[in-house]
Design an enzyme around this catalytic site. Structure first.
Site, PDB file in Angstrom:
ATOM      1  N   ASN A 112       0.816  -1.217   0.000  1.00  0.00           N
ATOM      2  CA  ASN A 112       0.000   0.000   0.000  1.00  0.00           C
ATOM      3  C   ASN A 112       0.854   1.273   0.000  1.00  0.00           C
ATOM      4  OD1 ASN A 112      -2.442   1.277  -0.018  1.00  0.00           O
ATOM      5  ND2 ASN A 112      -2.916   0.925   2.143  1.00  0.00           N
TER       6      ASN A 112
ATOM      7  N   HIS B  85     -14.987  -4.685  10.622  1.00  0.00           N
ATOM      8  CA  HIS B  85     -14.592  -3.368  11.130  1.00  0.00           C
ATOM      9  C   HIS B  85     -15.816  -2.501  11.389  1.00  0.00           C
ATOM     10  CE1 HIS B  85     -10.238  -3.011   9.443  1.00  0.00           C
ATOM     11  NE2 HIS B  85     -10.466  -4.204   9.940  1.00  0.00           N
TER      12      HIS B  85
ATOM     13  N   ARG C 120     -14.157  -5.401  15.253  1.00  0.00           N
ATOM     14  CA  ARG C 120     -13.165  -4.406  15.673  1.00  0.00           C
ATOM     15  C   ARG C 120     -13.863  -3.061  15.833  1.00  0.00           C
ATOM     16  NH1 ARG C 120      -8.011  -2.063  12.234  1.00  0.00           N
ATOM     17  NH2 ARG C 120      -9.577  -0.556  11.598  1.00  0.00           N
TER      18      ARG C 120
ATOM     19  N   TYR D 223      -7.095   7.189  12.766  1.00  0.00           N
ATOM     20  CA  TYR D 223      -7.006   5.921  12.047  1.00  0.00           C
ATOM     21  C   TYR D 223      -8.301   5.107  12.217  1.00  0.00           C
ATOM     22  CZ  TYR D 223      -6.367   1.088  11.140  1.00  0.00           C
ATOM     23  OH  TYR D 223      -6.589  -0.161  10.668  1.00  0.00           O
TER      24      TYR D 223
ATOM     25  N   ASP E  20      -7.530  -1.611  17.385  1.00  0.00           N
ATOM     26  CA  ASP E  20      -6.202  -1.400  16.783  1.00  0.00           C
ATOM     27  C   ASP E  20      -5.656  -0.045  17.248  1.00  0.00           C
ATOM     28  OD1 ASP E  20      -3.968  -1.310  15.194  1.00  0.00           O
ATOM     29  OD2 ASP E  20      -5.022  -1.666  13.296  1.00  0.00           O
TER      30      ASP E  20
ATOM     31  N   HIS F 137      -2.634   0.953  16.309  1.00  0.00           N
ATOM     32  CA  HIS F 137      -1.897   1.397  15.121  1.00  0.00           C
ATOM     33  C   HIS F 137      -0.554   2.053  15.473  1.00  0.00           C
ATOM     34  CE1 HIS F 137      -1.971   2.341  10.727  1.00  0.00           C
ATOM     35  NE2 HIS F 137      -2.713   1.257  10.742  1.00  0.00           N
TER      36      HIS F 137
ATOM     37  N   GLU G  73      -4.328  -4.367  19.330  1.00  0.00           N
ATOM     38  CA  GLU G  73      -3.389  -4.580  18.220  1.00  0.00           C
ATOM     39  C   GLU G  73      -2.363  -3.454  18.131  1.00  0.00           C
ATOM     40  OE1 GLU G  73      -5.543  -5.118  14.593  1.00  0.00           O
ATOM     41  OE2 GLU G  73      -3.884  -4.363  13.391  1.00  0.00           O
TER      42      GLU G  73
ATOM     43  N   GLU H 162       1.378  -6.976  11.449  1.00  0.00           N
ATOM     44  CA  GLU H 162       0.901  -6.771  10.084  1.00  0.00           C
ATOM     45  C   GLU H 162       1.977  -6.151   9.198  1.00  0.00           C
ATOM     46  OE1 GLU H 162      -2.527  -4.274  10.881  1.00  0.00           O
ATOM     47  OE2 GLU H 162      -1.476  -2.543  10.088  1.00  0.00           O
TER      48      GLU H 162
ATOM     49  N   ARG I  19       0.223 -11.383  13.493  1.00  0.00           N
ATOM     50  CA  ARG I  19      -0.615 -10.864  12.403  1.00  0.00           C
ATOM     51  C   ARG I  19       0.093 -10.804  11.050  1.00  0.00           C
ATOM     52  NH1 ARG I  19      -4.911  -8.535  12.115  1.00  0.00           N
ATOM     53  NH2 ARG I  19      -4.344  -6.530  11.180  1.00  0.00           N
TER      54      ARG I  19
ATOM     55  N   HIS J  23      -3.516 -10.250   9.042  1.00  0.00           N
ATOM     56  CA  HIS J  23      -3.947  -8.971   8.493  1.00  0.00           C
ATOM     57  C   HIS J  23      -4.842  -9.231   7.278  1.00  0.00           C
ATOM     58  CE1 HIS J  23      -2.287  -4.988   6.582  1.00  0.00           C
ATOM     59  NE2 HIS J  23      -3.363  -4.750   7.290  1.00  0.00           N
TER      60      HIS J  23
ATOM     61  N   ASP K 193      -6.247  -3.308   1.442  1.00  0.00           N
ATOM     62  CA  ASP K 193      -5.079  -3.146   0.571  1.00  0.00           C
ATOM     63  C   ASP K 193      -4.430  -4.493   0.263  1.00  0.00           C
ATOM     64  OD1 ASP K 193      -4.645  -2.122   3.447  1.00  0.00           O
ATOM     65  OD2 ASP K 193      -2.619  -2.729   2.923  1.00  0.00           O
TER      66      ASP K 193
ATOM     67  N   GLU L  45      -8.722 -11.265   9.895  1.00  0.00           N
ATOM     68  CA  GLU L  45      -9.333  -9.951   9.628  1.00  0.00           C
ATOM     69  C   GLU L  45     -10.045  -9.990   8.278  1.00  0.00           C
ATOM     70  OE1 GLU L  45      -6.506  -6.744   9.293  1.00  0.00           O
ATOM     71  OE2 GLU L  45      -8.057  -5.218   9.542  1.00  0.00           O
TER      72      GLU L  45
ATOM     73  N   TRP M  10       2.001   6.937  12.189  1.00  0.00           N
ATOM     74  CA  TRP M  10       0.603   6.975  11.722  1.00  0.00           C
ATOM     75  C   TRP M  10      -0.115   5.713  12.092  1.00  0.00           C
ATOM     76  CZ3 TRP M  10      -1.888   3.873   7.926  1.00  0.00           C
ATOM     77  CH2 TRP M  10      -3.254   4.181   7.786  1.00  0.00           C
TER      78      TRP M  10
HETATM   79  O1  KDG Z   1      -1.877  -0.215   4.501  1.00  0.00           O
HETATM   80  C1  KDG Z   1      -2.108   0.007   5.853  1.00  0.00           C
HETATM   81  C2  KDG Z   1      -3.318  -0.793   6.310  1.00  0.00           C
HETATM   82  O2  KDG Z   1      -3.231  -2.104   5.889  1.00  0.00           O
HETATM   83  C3  KDG Z   1      -3.449  -0.758   7.810  1.00  0.00           C
HETATM   84  O3  KDG Z   1      -3.569   0.575   8.211  1.00  0.00           O
HETATM   85  C4  KDG Z   1      -4.658  -1.549   8.225  1.00  0.00           C
HETATM   86  O4  KDG Z   1      -3.920  -1.555  10.484  1.00  0.00           O
HETATM   87  C5  KDG Z   1      -4.623  -2.023   9.625  1.00  0.00           C
HETATM   88  C6  KDG Z   1      -5.497  -3.148   9.976  1.00  0.00           C
HETATM   89  O5  KDG Z   1      -5.376  -3.628  11.094  1.00  0.00           O
HETATM   90  O6  KDG Z   1      -6.291  -3.551   9.134  1.00  0.00           O
HETATM   91 MG    MG Z   2      -3.730  -2.931  12.122  1.00  0.00          MG
END
Ligand code: KDG
Ligand code: MG
Length: 402
Positions: A37, A122, A147, A159, A210, A212, A236, A262, A283, A312, A316, A339, A402
């Site tokens: 991605n 999600h 989630r 996010y 998550d 992140h 996560e 991930e 993951r 994961h 993407d 997921e 991020w």
């Molecule tokens: O490309 C980034 C995404 O795959 C990510 O932000 C998604 O964290 C993610 C998730 O748990 O699905």
């Molecule tokens: Mg994630």
């Protein structure tokens, strides 16, 4: 089963995907996902310029030898670009081998260990009320695991929360969108979300969240402790995982299960977290961690230490990866959860597939191979569009994860 042609197809049916398609002398074709991605063209180039010339004339049955050839033979090991390119070849070779055998891939991986693959969907919203209402909709659709990601009061965006209802696609702009972040504001917002979700949904549904990669170990430990009364299935990516020893601190402070991996590319990224039992779910994905061959090795290591898989499965990762993940999930003894962030109808049309959803679970189907293809004519109607993931700054302007 000699490989006679290899094409790299870059397409954007709503979002970008890179797919490798192999052809053999006998007329079989195999597909592999190579999508990274926001950095798609680097993997496309790695494949076209450095891997395709090595594949023509090779025996497609030699899955392990080809993996070793591409990994050891490059000299430059690991990294997301290399490992996504190797993954695409590996998936396509397994697809071919299973098609040659006339079997769905999971049968070649040892057969099914379970009836189907429990997935999590999600649910997100700008407010707690919106997120819980969305989670209820998922529960009504039969999901057994959901989630929860909600907007943070005082932050314009965060996010996991969609701008348009239903589908969340963070790689949303030709140059990176800038977001503002405050861990303090965020930390105050999560326990109320879980409390409201348990009140509405009860205790029979698994709830996930998550982070992140945004907290410090102490902040993550505190959040894990705050959420313990609501029994999350997992938290996560609590902190950036480059420093794996940091997870010892999180473990000392909370019994909330932790999921990480991930963005991992090889078994070496997973080793310390698994061996020290610092996580509960790994993951790593089939596309970014070297394909089915390498992911099985990671799962085998995890199994020794009671760590389960939780691959994961964001959008993407193309339907090719989703199919590959489902064959892996069905056959691996220490599967935990998968997921499942549904693709749009536009994406599904470009990638016709045999997998299907029922009762909160997916099944890869019984079609020979992965059970997924790419419609190349339709793919050509959706040319690549540059799209970056967002970046995050703290409120004083400093860069943050991020
Ligand atoms: O490309 C980034 C995404 O795959 C990510 O932000 C998604 O964290 C993610 C998730 O748990 O699905
Ligand atoms: Mg994630």
């Amino acid at each position: 089963m000699t490989i006679t042609a290899a094409r790299v197809i870059t397409t954007c049916p709503g979002r970008n995907f890179v797919t490798l398609k192999l052809e053999t002398r006998g007329g079989l074709t195999g597909v592999g996902d190579a999508t990274l991605n926001g950095r798609e063209l680097s993997v496309a180039s790695y494949l076209v310029d450095h891997i395709v010339p090595l594949l023509i004339g090779r025996d497609a049955h030699r899955v392990e030898d080809t993996w070793q050839y591409l990994y050891k033979g490059a000299y430059w090991r690991r990294g997301p670009v290399t490992m996504s390119a190797i993954a695409a070849v590996d998936m396509a070779l397994w697809d071919l081998k299973a098609k040659a055998a006339g079997l769905p891939l999971y049968q070649l991986l040892g057969g099914a260990c379970r009836e189907n693959v429990m997935v999590y969907g999600h649910a997100n919203g700008v407010t707690v009320e919106e997120t819980v209402a969305e989670a209820k909709r998922y529960a009504d659709l039969g999901y057994r695991a959901i989630r929860l990601q909600s907007g943070v009061p005082g932050l314009a965006s965060t996010y996991g929360v969609s701008k348009t209802f239903g589908y969340y696609e963070p790689a949303d702009a030709a140059l990176p969108t800038e977001n503002l972040w405050s861990s303090e504001k965020y930390l105050r917002s999560v326990a109320p979300l879980f409390e409201a979700a348990r009140e509405t949904l009860g205790w029979d549904v698994h709830l996930l969240h998550d982070i992140h990669h945004r907290l410090t170990p102490m902040e993550a430990g505190r959040l894990g402790k705050d959420l313990e009364p609501y029994r999350p299935f997992w938290l996560e990516d609590p902190t950036p995982a480059e420093n794996q020893a940091a997870f010892r601190q999180i473990r000392q402070h909370t019994t909330t299960p932790i999921a990480v991996g991930e963005i991992f590319n090889t078994i070496w990224d997973c080793k310390q977290l698994i061996e020290e039992q610092l996580i509960d779910y790994i993951r790593a994905t089939v596309v970014h961690a070297g394909g089915i061959t390498h992911l099985r090795r990671i799962a085998a290591l995890a199994d020794l230490y009671g760590v389960r898989t939780g691959c994961h499965g964001a959008t993407d990762l193309s339907p090719v990866s989703m199919a590959a993940a489902l064959h892996f999930d069905l056959s691996v003894p220490n599967f935990g959860i998968q997921e499942y962030m549904r693709h749009t109808a536009e994406t599904d049309a470009v990638f016709p597939h045999a997998y299907s959803f029922a009762d909160g679970a997916l099944h890869p189907g019984e079609a020979p191979g992965l059970g997924v293809d790419i419609d190349e004519a339709l793919a050509a109607e959706h040319p690549y569009r540059p799209a970056y993931l967002p970046v995050n700054r703290l409120e004083d302007g400093s860069m943050h994860s991020w």
